[in-house]
Design a protein around this motif. Structure first.
Motif, PDB file in Angstrom:
ATOM      1  N   ARG A 112      -9.381   3.595  11.509  1.00  0.00           N
ATOM      2  CA  ARG A 112      -9.574   2.288  10.331  1.00  0.00           C
ATOM      3  C   ARG A 112      -8.992   2.728   9.734  1.00  0.00           C
ATOM      4  NH1 ARG A 112     -14.401   3.689  12.625  1.00  0.00           N
ATOM      5  NH2 ARG A 112     -15.708   2.282  13.974  1.00  0.00           N
TER       6      ARG A 112
ATOM      7  N   GLU B 265      -6.340  -3.781   1.926  1.00  0.00           N
ATOM      8  CA  GLU B 265      -6.370  -5.028   3.231  1.00  0.00           C
ATOM      9  C   GLU B 265      -7.823  -3.849   4.121  1.00  0.00           C
ATOM     10  OE1 GLU B 265      -2.299  -4.633   4.710  1.00  0.00           O
ATOM     11  OE2 GLU B 265      -1.795  -6.685   3.636  1.00  0.00           O
TER      12      GLU B 265
ATOM     13  N   HIS C 258      -7.603  -2.544   8.535  1.00  0.00           N
ATOM     14  CA  HIS C 258      -6.960  -2.815   8.998  1.00  0.00           C
ATOM     15  C   HIS C 258      -7.595  -0.932  10.290  1.00  0.00           C
ATOM     16  CE1 HIS C 258      -2.977  -3.071   7.912  1.00  0.00           C
ATOM     17  NE2 HIS C 258      -3.715  -4.069   7.548  1.00  0.00           N
TER      18      HIS C 258
ATOM     19  N   MET D 167      -6.592  -7.053  11.098  1.00  0.00           N
ATOM     20  CA  MET D 167      -5.869  -6.859  10.338  1.00  0.00           C
ATOM     21  C   MET D 167      -5.976  -7.397   9.054  1.00  0.00           C
ATOM     22  SD  MET D 167      -3.067  -5.122  12.456  1.00  0.00           S
ATOM     23  CE  MET D 167      -1.476  -4.651  11.229  1.00  0.00           C
ATOM     24  N   ARG D 168      -6.891  -7.127   8.467  1.00  0.00           N
ATOM     25  CA  ARG D 168      -6.559  -9.113   7.771  1.00  0.00           C
ATOM     26  C   ARG D 168      -6.994  -8.044   6.089  1.00  0.00           C
ATOM     27  NH1 ARG D 168     -11.345 -13.212   9.008  1.00  0.00           N
ATOM     28  NH2 ARG D 168      -9.716 -13.568   7.717  1.00  0.00           N
TER      29      ARG D 168
ATOM     30  N   ARG E 230       0.384  -2.638  14.259  1.00  0.00           N
ATOM     31  CA  ARG E 230      -0.104  -0.888  14.960  1.00  0.00           C
ATOM     32  C   ARG E 230       0.004  -1.385  16.838  1.00  0.00           C
ATOM     33  NH1 ARG E 230      -4.667   2.718  12.404  1.00  0.00           N
ATOM     34  NH2 ARG E 230      -6.096   1.646  13.369  1.00  0.00           N
TER      35      ARG E 230
END
Length: 589
Positions: free
Chosen positions: A282, A292, A294, A299-300, A317
């Protein structure tokens, strides 16, 4: 969710989100700009908790219990008075890690002279802003321990560096979360500053400001219990919220569109940061524009804003989950599960291409800085690691090339890797993403070895390496132009001693690696490695004689790589021409 869109030529340019009272009706939110605020960090903690609770894939790929702790960690219990904690052997607990760009020297790093003092306490005012910010974030996220390379590795101890570098893949992989200082180009900048709006500039590759409009929120019927124990639904007055019209794409002068990307962020331009980006389960990314989260499933932006980063190939990734799962695919062989091994090799080629577009301060770190990623791949591939190549995939791995034919590689002044390894050059590298099942070998690998500088770092620096092949050796002569031109004639010998000269029958697409070789190398030989099964195309290395004959390990003639080639047949009458050539044993260093 209600979204307002403005279209042009079927491309969505603007999409809407709302503020204040309108949030109850349109649920997309603005990107977080005050990334260091208590609210932002509380939302980041919610993202982490939600991942641990709701993402089965992330949970299955994480440690089943608290991981073994690294040798040293920064104790952030009191963020104003941090200290280094020495880990007792076998102790397990949760911890965070930091990924950032040094960009400059850090005068208050841990050394042999101050490590004992730092265990008693560190004056926070001595630490540079990025380090201070990371300690603050760790405490705000309700974690105690943080791993930071500058404080947790004794920087003037070669022995300690070897120990910690050999464990780097575990340090980042098993951290509960890695804090990514994605906006800071150097450690003195920090990363918790409030971000500017995305639309600050109106130039190519950027975005125009949001347009904010009033929004009349629909009336909601509320069930209210009165004094007679009856329910009724009064009509509340309308409320006014705000809605933003936000640009999601920008037009390029050529007519195309693009979304926002943080590829220009400094964290994606540094070689050491690659393994710190791909290994953790993470990431909390303090990007140049927002905050952000991830993980292996998403992923946001934190707080689920409408804005989502447009990920380039090098930001995704893309490492296969096979690399992080407990059940590893079988090694190279006929019993390997279909696709699994190929997926891992494909991920490796993308990793190498990403890595080689990044900069590195010390040329000797070229192999060291991706060693943790290589260690992870080796645990799955179960193959010998040869200065950036895998023995199980050696012939395909040797065929790396320039991304742009007209842009040459450069070589460092000091020896760094054998000439047949991509680690021997600097510049954008292209590799075939997977092995072609329609190709077959036309060469025999007799021997391939590398000498490690430090045996305890099997994925680190090398001091020597050689490759012995039994192969056809084809003399190429350039008919006109410089070394990068494509008009060549080929001279070789058949098994029965006849000399064969081919110019019109074959088309040689030749790429010389470095400009010095294009200008100075007069004698070049082609070494075919692979060809398609129908025999129309072959691919291989370009070599020239190595001036230092003492470098031979096998007694064979010694060569070095100067490029690679693709060869296409124009005359069907010579199909299979490679099979009739005289084979000889050569060594490439």
């Amino acid at each position: 969710m209600i979204v307002i869109r403005l279209h042009r030529n079927h491309e969505s340019l603007f999409e809407g989100y709302v503020h204040s009272a309108g949030v109850a009706f349109i649920v997309a939110r603005s990107p977080i700009l005050d990334v260091g605020s208590p609210c932002a960090l509380a939302l980041a903690r919610e993202s982490l908790d939600g991942c641990e609770r709701d993402h089965p894939n992330c949970v299955s790929l994480s440690a089943l219990e608290d991981p073994l702790l690294p040798t040293r960690l920064v104790d952030c219990t009191d963020p104003e008075h941090p200290h280094i904690a020495i880990t007792p052997p076998g102790k397990r607990a949760k911890y965070l890690a930091l990924s950032y760009v040094w960009g400059e020297d850090q005068p208050f790093k841990t050394t042999k002279a101050n490590v004992a003092d730092y265990t008693r306490g560190i004056d926070i005012s001595f630490l540079l802003p990025t380090i201070r910010d990371a300690i603050h974030v760790t405490h705000a996220l309700k974690f105690q321990l943080l791993w930071i390379d500058t404080l947790c590795i004794i920087q003037d101890s070669f022995e300690d560096k070897v120990i910690e570098l050999s464990n780097m893949h575990n340090i980042y992989r098993y951290a509960s979360l890695t804090i990514v200082a994605g906006s800071a180009a150097k450690v003195s900048e920090g990363f918790l500053q409030e971000r500017p709006p995305l639309g600050r500039y109106m130039t190519d590759n950027t975005f125009v400001p949001d347009v904010i409009l009033p929004f009349i929120c629909p009336q909601r019927q509320l069930s209210v219990r009165d004094s007679e124990d009856k329910y009724h639904s009064p009509t509340p007055p309308s409320t006014i919220g705000r809605i933003s019209i936000s640009q999601s794409h920008a037009y390029h002068w050529s007519g195309g569109t693009h979304g926002y990307t943080h590829a220009q962020g400094p964290i994606h331009l540094r070689a050491w940061c690659l393994q710190e980006y791909f290994l953790p389960a993470r990431l909390l990314v303090f990007s140049p524009h927002t905050l952000e989260f991830h993980c292996r499933e998403t992923m946001r932006g934190v707080n689920k804003p409408f804005y989502q980063p447009h990920m380039t190939l090098y930001e995704m990734r893309f490492l296969s989950n096979l690399l992080f799962s407990a059940g590893q695919p079988q090694g190279a062989g006929e019993h390997r599960p279909e696709g699994s091994y190929a997926d891992v090799l494909r991920a490796w080629t993308f990793t190498v291409m990403d890595y080689n577009r990044r900069s590195i301060s010390y040329p000797s770190d070229k192999l060291v800085a991706c060693g943790a990623v290589a260690a992870l791949f080796q645990s799955v591939l179960r193959s010998d690691y040869l200065a950036g190549l895998w023995r199980s995939h050696l012939l395909q791995g040797l065929l790396w090339r320039k991304v742009l034919k007209e842009r040459y590689f450069t070589r460092p002044a000091a020896y760094r890797a054998p000439s047949w390894s991509w680690a021997a050059v600097d510049g954008l590298v292209w590799m075939a993403p997977s092995a072609d099942p329609d190709q077959e070998a036309v060469v025999e690998v007799v021997r391939c070895e590398v000498t490690l500088k430090t045996p305890k770092l099997p994925f680190g620096e090398v001091t020597d390496g050689f490759l012995v092949l039994r192969t056809a050796l084809i003399r190429l002569q350039n008919l006109h132009g410089n070394g990068a031109q494509q008009s060549w004639s080929a001279c070789c010998f058949t098994d029965d001693g006849f000399e064969v000269v081919m110019s019109s029958q074959l088309r040689w697409d030749v790429q010389i690696d470095c400009e010095d070789d294009a200008d100075r190398v007069l004698k070049v030989w082609a070494v075919p490695l692979l060809r398609d099964r129908e025999g129309f195309e072959s691919h291989g290395l370009l070599v020239t004689l190595e001036s230092d004959r003492s470098r031979s390990h096998s007694g064979a003639n010694v060569y070095r790589r100067v490029g690679m080639f693709d060869c296409t047949i124009h005359d069907f009458d010579i199909l299979g021409w490679e099979k009739n050539l005289r084979l000889t044993e050569i060594e490439i260093v």
